[in-house]
Design a protein around this motif. Structure first.
Motif, PDB file in Angstrom:
ATOM      1  N   ILE A 145      33.327  35.700  41.694  1.00 58.41           N
ATOM      2  CA  ILE A 145      33.411  36.393  40.408  1.00 58.41           C
ATOM      3  C   ILE A 145      33.433  35.326  39.320  1.00 58.41           C
ATOM      4  O   ILE A 145      34.272  34.427  39.344  1.00 58.41           O
ATOM      5  N   LYS A 146      32.521  35.417  38.393  1.00 63.76           N
ATOM      6  CA  LYS A 146      32.312  34.320  37.441  1.00 63.76           C
ATOM      7  C   LYS A 146      32.991  34.526  36.092  1.00 63.76           C
ATOM      8  O   LYS A 146      32.815  33.722  35.187  1.00 63.76           O
ATOM      9  N   THR A 147      33.752  35.591  35.944  1.00 67.99           N
ATOM     10  CA  THR A 147      34.476  35.831  34.685  1.00 67.99           C
ATOM     11  C   THR A 147      35.947  36.049  34.990  1.00 67.99           C
ATOM     12  O   THR A 147      36.302  36.697  35.981  1.00 67.99           O
ATOM     13  N   GLY A 148      36.801  35.519  34.138  1.00 72.57           N
ATOM     14  CA  GLY A 148      38.234  35.722  34.308  1.00 72.57           C
ATOM     15  C   GLY A 148      38.834  34.825  35.371  1.00 72.57           C
ATOM     16  O   GLY A 148      38.203  33.891  35.862  1.00 72.57           O
ATOM     17  N   ASN A 149      40.084  35.115  35.703  1.00 68.70           N
ATOM     18  CA  ASN A 149      40.809  34.376  36.730  1.00 68.70           C
ATOM     19  C   ASN A 149      41.314  35.353  37.774  1.00 68.70           C
ATOM     20  O   ASN A 149      41.899  36.388  37.448  1.00 68.70           O
ATOM     21  N   GLN A 150      41.090  35.023  39.043  1.00 71.39           N
ATOM     22  CA  GLN A 150      41.527  35.885  40.125  1.00 71.39           C
ATOM     23  C   GLN A 150      41.895  35.054  41.351  1.00 71.39           C
ATOM     24  O   GLN A 150      41.344  33.977  41.576  1.00 71.39           O
ATOM     25  N   ILE A 151      42.846  35.571  42.127  1.00 79.39           N
ATOM     26  CA  ILE A 151      43.380  34.868  43.290  1.00 79.39           C
ATOM     27  C   ILE A 151      43.575  35.854  44.440  1.00 79.39           C
ATOM     28  O   ILE A 151      43.286  37.043  44.314  1.00 79.39           O
TER      29      ILE A 151
END
Length: 329
Positions: A145-151
């Protein structure tokens, strides 16, 4: 004012990310750390052809910026490692996306190849290997996913073959989302992105913080019902614990179980217990691998352990008496 608010938001994100090393609690000295303890956070166990493979966020002396270690066992009691093909690492920095913050891997076998879905640079990426020991690599240096921050990624493959990426997005709290993921595991279908769960229950936010945390999702399907096991509270909180929710669809709506948390310090006597993954042993018995605080006075290095769980009358039930730490023999 804008700069002040941005700074505050950044601090909240930093504090909420469950894989960051604790800096506010006293640390044990090297002589206090038992050499036999497996020091991994956010662990996962993958079973393949008679061998259990244990991975996780490095929580010991080796910086988690180097990659992912792997340990092996034939019986869940005697562990060896780290035994990854690159100096104990199954995945090494530089072989795929990311250069820091390697957290919370998941391993799966699909079409005669092993996949590692993981977090790096607060984004989610994928690497592949011919062996669970690695080396896991990917020529792509791009996140899924190239937008935002995710974990905290978890891929669930449904009976109809559709694939779903459950993950945590850092937006006004650690919130669990889902999206369909394409067959190559390299991108999602953005139009399917949907929020699943956020921290709204008392047990999920025992310190009443402004950035509530729900994270570490694992999704199962049992008797036609979808179950999401997840952790809540900041990982440094002694009340970090595990609960679950159910849904008739992989997209929700999710109904949180009234008997949550099912794994907590109240029934295990372990502080900061949670954030793991489900696996089945060679006898098809279900377990949950997780981490705990190092001791009553120190959060890190976190220790890996296993507890037995089962489906019972439509609920997920844990057996606190079965809890055991994982050690290298």
């Amino acid at each position: 004012m804008k700069k002040i608010l941005t700074s505050i938001a950044s601090l909240c994100v930093f504090a909420a990310c469950s894989q960051e090393k604790d800096t506010t609690q006293p640390k044990p000295t090297p002589t206090e750390v038992k050499s036999s303890s497996i020091l991994l956070a956010d662990p996962t166990i993958f079973y393949d052809k008679g061998t259990y493979y244990l991975y996780g966020t490095t929580s010991g002396d080796i910086p988690n910026g180097e990659g992912f270690q792997v340990y092996t066992s034939s019986d869940l009691k005697d562990w060896k490692g780290p035994v990854g093909k690159q100096n104990g690492l199954a995945f090494k920095k530089g072989d795929a996306f990311g250069d820091k913050g390697f957290w919370a891997p998941q391993i799966l076998s699909y079409q005669n190849k092993f996949y590692m879905i993981y977090t790096a640079n607060e984004n989610i990426a994928v690497a592949t290997s011919e062996s669970p020991l690695g080396p896991f690599k990917n020529d792509s240096k791009e996140p899924i996913i190239k937008t935002g921050n995710q974990i905290d990624p978890f891929i669930f493959i449904d009976e109809d073959g559709k694939k779903y990426l459950y993950h945590v997005r850092l937006t006004n709290g650690n919130r669990i989302f889902v999206a369909e993921i394409n067959d190559d595991f390299k991108s999602i279908k953005p139009e399917t992105l949907k929020e699943c769960i956020s921290g709204t229950m008392l047990w999920e936010n025992t310190q009443n913080v402004s950035w509530p945390v729900t994270e570490g999702p694992t999704v199962l399907k049992h008797n036609g019902l979808y179950y999401m096991i997840y952790s809540a509270n900041d990982f440094r909180n002694i009340d970090y614990a595990v609960g679950y929710a159910t849904s008739k669809s992989p997209f929700g709506p999710w109904e949180k179980a009234t008997d949550s948390p099912i794994i907590s310090r109240q029934n295990t006597k372990q502080n900061g217990i949670g954030h793991g993954d489900v696996f089945w042993d060679q006898d098809n018995k279900m377990h949950y691998v997780l981490h705990t605080h190092y001791s009553e006075s120190a959060v890190s290095p976190r220790k890996a352990g296993v507890i037995s769980i089962e489906f019972k009358d439509g609920k997920i039930v844990a057996d606190p008496a079965s809890f055991q730490f994982l050690n290298v023999k």
